[in-house]
Design an enzyme around this catalytic site. Sequence first.
Site, mmCIF file in Angstrom:
data_model
loop_
_atom_site.group_PDB
_atom_site.id
_atom_site.type_symbol
_atom_site.label_atom_id
_atom_site.label_comp_id
_atom_site.label_asym_id
_atom_site.label_seq_id
_atom_site.Cartn_x
_atom_site.Cartn_y
_atom_site.Cartn_z
ATOM 1 N N GLU A 1 -17.934 -0.257 -7.172
ATOM 2 C CA GLU A 1 -17.055 -0.655 -8.286
ATOM 3 C C GLU A 1 -16.069 0.467 -8.604
ATOM 4 O OE1 GLU A 1 -19.799 -3.539 -11.037
ATOM 5 O OE2 GLU A 1 -20.476 -1.502 -10.694
ATOM 6 N N TYR A 2 -16.586 1.697 -8.512
ATOM 7 C CA TYR A 2 -15.732 2.848 -8.780
ATOM 8 C C TYR A 2 -14.581 2.895 -7.761
ATOM 9 C CZ TYR A 2 -14.198 7.693 -8.831
ATOM 10 O OH TYR A 2 -13.422 8.825 -8.867
ATOM 11 N N SER B 1 -14.415 39.797 -23.132
ATOM 12 C CA SER B 1 -15.509 39.564 -22.207
ATOM 13 C C SER B 1 -16.812 39.709 -23.003
ATOM 14 C CB SER B 1 -15.386 40.600 -21.099
ATOM 15 O OG SER B 1 -16.424 40.439 -20.205
ATOM 16 N N GLU C 1 -26.224 29.704 -26.358
ATOM 17 C CA GLU C 1 -25.552 28.726 -25.492
ATOM 18 C C GLU C 1 -25.843 29.058 -24.034
ATOM 19 O OE1 GLU C 1 -21.350 28.923 -26.396
ATOM 20 O OE2 GLU C 1 -21.785 28.873 -28.541
ATOM 21 N N LYS D 1 -24.660 30.166 -20.390
ATOM 22 C CA LYS D 1 -23.514 30.915 -19.855
ATOM 23 C C LYS D 1 -23.057 30.194 -18.591
ATOM 24 C CE LYS D 1 -21.742 35.526 -19.024
ATOM 25 N NZ LYS D 1 -21.014 35.215 -17.807
ATOM 26 N N ASP E 1 -21.044 29.109 -15.374
ATOM 27 C CA ASP E 1 -20.466 29.938 -14.325
ATOM 28 C C ASP E 1 -19.173 29.325 -13.803
ATOM 29 O OD1 ASP E 1 -20.258 32.064 -12.714
ATOM 30 O OD2 ASP E 1 -21.890 31.525 -11.354
ATOM 31 N N GLU F 1 -15.038 26.960 -20.726
ATOM 32 C CA GLU F 1 -15.181 27.288 -19.318
ATOM 33 C C GLU F 1 -14.794 26.067 -18.478
ATOM 34 O OE1 GLU F 1 -16.086 30.390 -19.112
ATOM 35 O OE2 GLU F 1 -17.022 30.738 -17.161
ATOM 36 N N TYR G 1 -16.394 26.249 -25.779
ATOM 37 C CA TYR G 1 -17.380 27.105 -26.442
ATOM 38 C C TYR G 1 -16.869 27.856 -27.674
ATOM 39 C CZ TYR G 1 -15.670 30.715 -23.135
ATOM 40 O OH TYR G 1 -14.898 31.558 -22.390
ATOM 41 N N LYS H 1 -28.436 37.803 -18.994
ATOM 42 C CA LYS H 1 -28.239 37.345 -17.612
ATOM 43 C C LYS H 1 -29.557 36.921 -16.957
ATOM 44 C CE LYS H 1 -24.421 37.762 -15.753
ATOM 45 N NZ LYS H 1 -23.553 38.827 -15.429
ATOM 46 N N CYS I 1 -42.094 22.714 23.222
ATOM 47 C CA CYS I 1 -42.446 22.410 21.836
ATOM 48 C C CYS I 1 -43.679 23.224 21.431
ATOM 49 C CB CYS I 1 -42.731 20.907 21.715
ATOM 50 S SG CYS I 1 -43.482 20.453 20.153
ATOM 51 N N CYS J 1 -46.669 20.385 20.991
ATOM 52 C CA CYS J 1 -47.244 19.568 22.072
ATOM 53 C C CYS J 1 -46.864 20.083 23.457
ATOM 54 C CB CYS J 1 -46.831 18.107 21.902
ATOM 55 S SG CYS J 1 -45.104 17.808 22.328
ATOM 56 N N CYS K 1 -37.904 18.064 20.345
ATOM 57 C CA CYS K 1 -39.065 17.998 21.206
ATOM 58 C C CYS K 1 -38.991 16.648 21.908
ATOM 59 C CB CYS K 1 -40.320 18.074 20.350
ATOM 60 S SG CYS K 1 -41.750 17.401 21.175
ATOM 61 N N CYS L 1 -46.076 13.449 20.547
ATOM 62 C CA CYS L 1 -46.179 14.731 19.834
ATOM 63 C C CYS L 1 -46.823 14.526 18.459
ATOM 64 C CB CYS L 1 -44.789 15.341 19.661
ATOM 65 S SG CYS L 1 -44.801 16.897 18.741
HETATM 66 S S1 IVH Z 1 -18.120 33.304 -25.417
HETATM 67 C C1 IVH Z 1 -15.999 36.802 -27.120
HETATM 68 N N1 IVH Z 1 -19.665 31.428 -24.460
HETATM 69 O O1 IVH Z 1 -18.616 34.456 -19.867
HETATM 70 C C2 IVH Z 1 -16.826 35.735 -26.549
HETATM 71 N N2 IVH Z 1 -18.488 32.803 -22.929
HETATM 72 O O2 IVH Z 1 -18.926 37.309 -19.357
HETATM 73 C C3 IVH Z 1 -16.467 35.453 -25.163
HETATM 74 N N3 IVH Z 1 -18.841 32.224 -20.578
HETATM 75 O O3 IVH Z 1 -15.220 35.298 -20.175
HETATM 76 C C4 IVH Z 1 -16.870 34.211 -24.597
HETATM 77 N N4 IVH Z 1 -20.213 30.541 -20.936
HETATM 78 O O4 IVH Z 1 -15.814 32.979 -19.247
HETATM 79 C C5 IVH Z 1 -18.825 32.425 -24.159
HETATM 80 N N5 IVH Z 1 -21.060 29.722 -23.739
HETATM 81 C C6 IVH Z 1 -20.217 30.714 -23.469
HETATM 82 C C7 IVH Z 1 -19.876 31.057 -22.144
HETATM 83 C C8 IVH Z 1 -19.009 32.113 -21.915
HETATM 84 C C9 IVH Z 1 -19.584 31.250 -20.021
HETATM 85 C C10 IVH Z 1 -18.044 33.195 -19.820
HETATM 86 C C11 IVH Z 1 -16.633 33.357 -20.319
HETATM 87 C C12 IVH Z 1 -16.468 34.812 -20.561
HETATM 88 C C13 IVH Z 1 -17.562 35.399 -19.726
HETATM 89 C C14 IVH Z 1 -17.990 36.751 -20.205
#
Ligand code: IVH
Length: 682
Positions: free
Chosen positions: A44-45, A91, A124, A126, A128, A184, A236, A323, A417, A420, A435, A441
Site C-alpha cells: 500500500e505504501y 557541547s 534524556e 543521547k 547519536d 538531533e 531536545y 556515556k 567439511c 561430515c 559442504c 551431513c
Molecule cells: S543537550 C547544552 N540533549 O550531544 C546542551 N544534546 O555531546 C547541549 N545530543 O551537540 C545539548 N542527544 O548533538 C542534548 N538529548 C540530548 C542529546 C544531545 C544528543 C548531542 C548534541 C550535542 C552533543 C554533545
Amino acid sequence: MNANKKLDAEQQEIVAKMRALITEVRKHNNAYYVMDAPTISDNEYDQLRLSLIELEERYPDLTQSDSPTASVGDDPLPSFSQVKHDIPMLSLGNVFNKDDLTEFMRRVNDRLNDKDKNPSYEVELKLDGLAVSLKYHKGYFVRGVTRGDGQTGEDITQNVRTINNIPLVLEQAFDIDVLEVRGEVLMPKAGFERLNREAKQSEGKVFANPRNAAAGSLRQLDPAVAANRPLAFYAYSVNQGLPEHITQQSAALAWLKEIGFTVSAVKLVSNVDQVQSYYESVIEARSSLPFEIDGMVIKVDDLQLQSQLGHLSREPRWATAYKFPAETAITKLNAIEWQVGRTGQITPVGKLEPVQVGGVTVSNVTLHNIGEIQRLDVRVGDTVSVHRAGDVIPKVTRVWHDLRPEDTEPVTLPEHCPVCDSPVVLPEGEALARCTGELFCPAQQQEALIHFVSRKAMDIEGLGGRWLISFFEHGIVKTVADIYHLHEHKADLVNFEKLGEKSVNNMLTAIEQSKNTTLSRFIYAIGIKGVGETNAQNLAQHFGDLAPLMEASIEALEAVPDIGTITAELIYNFFRAEHNVEVIEALQQAGVHWDKVEQVASDNLPLEGQTWVITGTLVESGMSRDDAKAELQALGAKVSGSVSAKTSALLAGEKAGSKLTKAESLGVRVVLEKEFLALIGA
Ligand code: IVH
C-alpha cells in the site's frame, strides 16, 4: 516550481492532490522509520508513493520542493551559506561511571543556594546524530542550521524541509515571533540498513554507521538526494520563544511534543542511584531502540536553576553526558574455526583473546565468508578492532596490519567439511562455501527435515516443528526417508514424551497420505540448493519424471526456463552424490510416488511471455493464491506481486482492492475467477 506563477484552478487541484499525497507518504515514512510501527502494508505504501511519482512525472512544473520522492525539482545548491547562531550551540561534558556522576551532581549542589540543593534532574537519551537548530517565524519554518563550530553553522534549510517528521507549520505557535528548537537529526537503524542495502545493489556509497549516513545526507547539496534519505529529527530543547509559563526542561519537551515535534524518552530522577538504575535499564534496551544512542544526557530540570548555573566556555554546568561503554575494542585473533550451518554453508568464526566490548566479554566474531577474510586481509595472530552493538553479533572492523607478527599465513578455505568430511565447494559467483554432504551431513539434516515436511513440499501436517526435531534429537529420524518408517516404531512413539495414541495416529495418517505427491513437490522437497518452488515446477514440467532429471547433463539442465549455470551445476552435483541418491531411492521404496507429468511443449504454452498478478480471494474454487499461481505458471505465465503498465492481466477474486483499481486505471485486462477456471480447464 516557480512559486510566484499564478496557478489555474486545475493546477491548484493537482497541487492539492500532491500535497495530500506528500503528507500521507511522510506520515507513513515516519511511522516506519521513526516509530518503527508501520500502519499500512509495504504494498500500500508503494502504491501511495507511486501515485505521487506519477503525478510528479506528469506535472514536473508543479512538483513540490519538499516531496519525499526522488523527483524533486529544485536544483542542487552550489554550497551552503554560513549562519551565525543567535545563542552558541554548546557541547556537553562527559561522565563514564557512577563516581564521575556523583562528582558532577556534587559540583552542581556546590553552586546552588541551600533552598535549591539536590534539584530534580531530567534524563534524556543521547541520540547519536547531528545537532541542528530550527527556526520558526510566527509558526512557519524558516531556517535549519547545523551546529558547525558552535558559533557559526551551515544553512541546510532545503534539506531540513525534506525530513518527514519536522513540522513546517506550527499552528500552536502562530503568536510566537521567533521560536528556536534544537535537536538531533539521525537516521533510524531500519532506514540505514535499507539505504546501505540499496547502495550495495546499485554500487552506490555504503555508509559505515547511521551517524555518518545522517551527516552525509544532511550535507547533500542536492535536496532531491537528501529527500530520499530516511532521516528523522528529535527535539531536545527550546532556545528562543518558550512560553513563559513553562519553567522546566521536562515541561518544555512535553510542549514540543504537543505542538508537533518528535521527542525521545524523558525520565525525572532525584538522586544518583535512580540515574544509575535507569542507565542500566537503557543499556539493556539499547539494541532494540529504533535508532542509535551513545549514552544519556542528565539535565537539571528547572530552567531557572539552569541559567543560574550557567556554562563554561564549551559546555553547560547544568548538564552532562553519561556515556555508554565503548562498542569497539582492540584484541588478538587467536584462531579461525569453520562452522557448518543448517543449510550447509561453511562460515568462518574468529576466536578472540576475550575482550570487553559494549559492556560484555566477547570471544567470538563472525568473519562471514572467505571473501570477507580476504577483503580484511586478516590472519590468525593479527591484532584486530572488534565492534559490538547491542545484541548484534560482534564483527571485525579493522585489522592492524602494522602489528602483524612475522610467522602468519594467509587463511584458506578447508577442503573437507569439518562435520561430515564431504568435499567443500565454493560455487562460482557465490560468497559462501558449502559442504556437499547435503542430505547426508548431520549438520544439515535437521534443516532438510523441516523443509521436507513443510506445506509447499511434502505437506505433512502434524509432524512439523517440535516433534520432528525431537525425533531427530533422539535419533528416531535421521534422514527424510526415515519419516516413512516411523510407523514401525508406533508403540515407542505413543510413549514418547506422552505423545499419545491419537496424535501418533494422526501423524502416521498424514505421513501415509503424503506418499501420493506430485513430481514438482518432490523435487522441491528434497532440498536441492537453488531449487525453489518455481524451479521445481519448471524442472518437473521439462523432464516429466525423476529419472531423466537425475540423468540430465548440465547443458540439458540449462535448457530449462530460469535455470542458469550455477543452479544447473548445483542440481547436477546433487544427483551425483551417492548419499543423496540413496535417500531418494529409500523414499521411493517406502512408497513415495507421483503421476507422470503431462508435458506441454514450452512454445505452445498459452500464457508464454505474459505477466499476471493475483488479487482478492478465489471463492468459487476455494483455491489458494499459491495454487492459482502454480496453475498460471504451468501455462507459461510469470506471476508478479504488483500491477504496472506491463502487467498482461489481473486475476481478481472477491474483495479485490487497490490492485483492481490500479489495473482498471491502467487499462490492464481484468480476469474474473470464472474465466480463469475455464482457462485452466477446471
Ligand atoms: S543537550 C547544552 N540533549 O550531544 C546542551 N544534546 O555531546 C547541549 N545530543 O551537540 C545539548 N542527544 O548533538 C542534548 N538529548 C540530548 C542529546 C544531545 C544528543 C548531542 C548534541 C550535542 C552533543 C554533545
